[in-house]
Design an enzyme around this catalytic site. Structure first.
Site: not given
Ligand code: 13P
Length: 256
Positions: A17-18, A105, A175, A181, A218, A239-240
């Site tokens: 997920n960018w 989300h 999530e 994050g 994370s 995500g990140g």
């Molecule tokens: P992170 O991996 O940056 O914590 O984000 C998770 C996320 O929200 C994926 O949809």
């Protein structure tokens, strides 16, 4: 389409997920890199890019007959066509071959006050357009601390039973908001507790529906192994760490 989904879930699903990151140059660079790598050029690897870049990415994938799939990060509450300025419908996403759509989300629930009613319409639209929903659920730290998190998550899941069009396949991503994050992740028992809850709660849905539970929050190349080792986990939503090609390839290397 169904055949695609089964192939996609043969290995554990890895969804990047960018969010609102990247630019056209990065899309071309990263997607080219992923299509050239055997661990990322796979049916189980999905890129959820900003709407603007989905069609460019689709062309890049088609040009080399790549196996990876695309997801939108959202979908309109309105389907087909009409006077809905700024919206992107399920029909439009289907037309360019988008396989999945992230719905619910926590960033959209919180920043755009998306209610369960709104999410129900988005889910209906995805299902009507043959797009597999990646439906996100997750509690805040406050809710976790009050120990009412299971009830809270069940309420978020409840709308799936209100869908008028039954789905054949759905992905439910747990999530926890406190893990997104932050670099903090629930432990293996805590993740397993929620994946078990998801499967138990959904068992009364049609026996023909395929339910896949993901974990997100994370996820990194250092914790991916222990997360994917949880037997019930169907994959991860990243995500990140999905913004860095080296980390993301490492993550995909662990999918089996
Ligand atoms: P992170 O991996 O940056 O914590 O984000 C998770 C996320 O929200 C994926 O949809």
């Amino acid at each position: 389409m169904q055949e695609d989904i089964h192939q996609a879930t043969a290995k554990k699903l890895i969804v990047a997920n960018w969010k609102m990151n990247g630019n056209l140059e990065k899309v071309v660079h990263d997607i080219t890199c992923y299509t050239n790598n055997p661990s990322t050029n796979n049916h189980n690897v999905v890129f959820a890019l900003p709407f603007l870049y989905l069609i460019s990415a689709k062309h890049l994938l088609l040009n080399v007959n790549a196996k990876c799939k695309l997801a939108s990060q959202d979908i309109s509450t309105f389907n087909n066509y009409g006077a809905y300025t700024g919206e992107i419908s399920g029909s439009m996403l289907q037309e360019i071959g988008i396989s999945y759509s992230i719905i619910g989300h926590s960033e959209r629930r919180l920043l755009y006050a998306e209610s369960q009613e709104v999410l129900l319409k988005k889910l209906e639209n995805a299902v009507a357009s043959n797009i597999t929903p990646i439906y996100c659920i997750g509690e805040t730290l406050d809710i976790r601390n009050t120990k009412r998190y299971c009830e809270f998550l069940k309420q978020e899941l409840d709308i799936l039973f209100k869908l008028q069009n039954p789905f054949h396949s759905i992905i439910i991503a747990y999530e926890p908001i406190w893990a997104i994050g932050t670099g903090v992740t629930p432990n293996i028992q805590e993740i397993s507790e929620i994946t078990d809850l998801i499967y138990a709660f959904m068992q009364n849905y049609s026996p023909h529906a395929k339910i896949t539970a993901l974990y997100g929050g994370s996820v990194s190349d250092s914790n991916i192994k222990e997360i994917l080792d949880i037997p019930q986990i169907g994959g991860v939503l990243v995500g990140g760490a999905s913004l860095n090609t080296k980390s993301f390839i490492q993550i995909c290397n662990y999918s089996y």
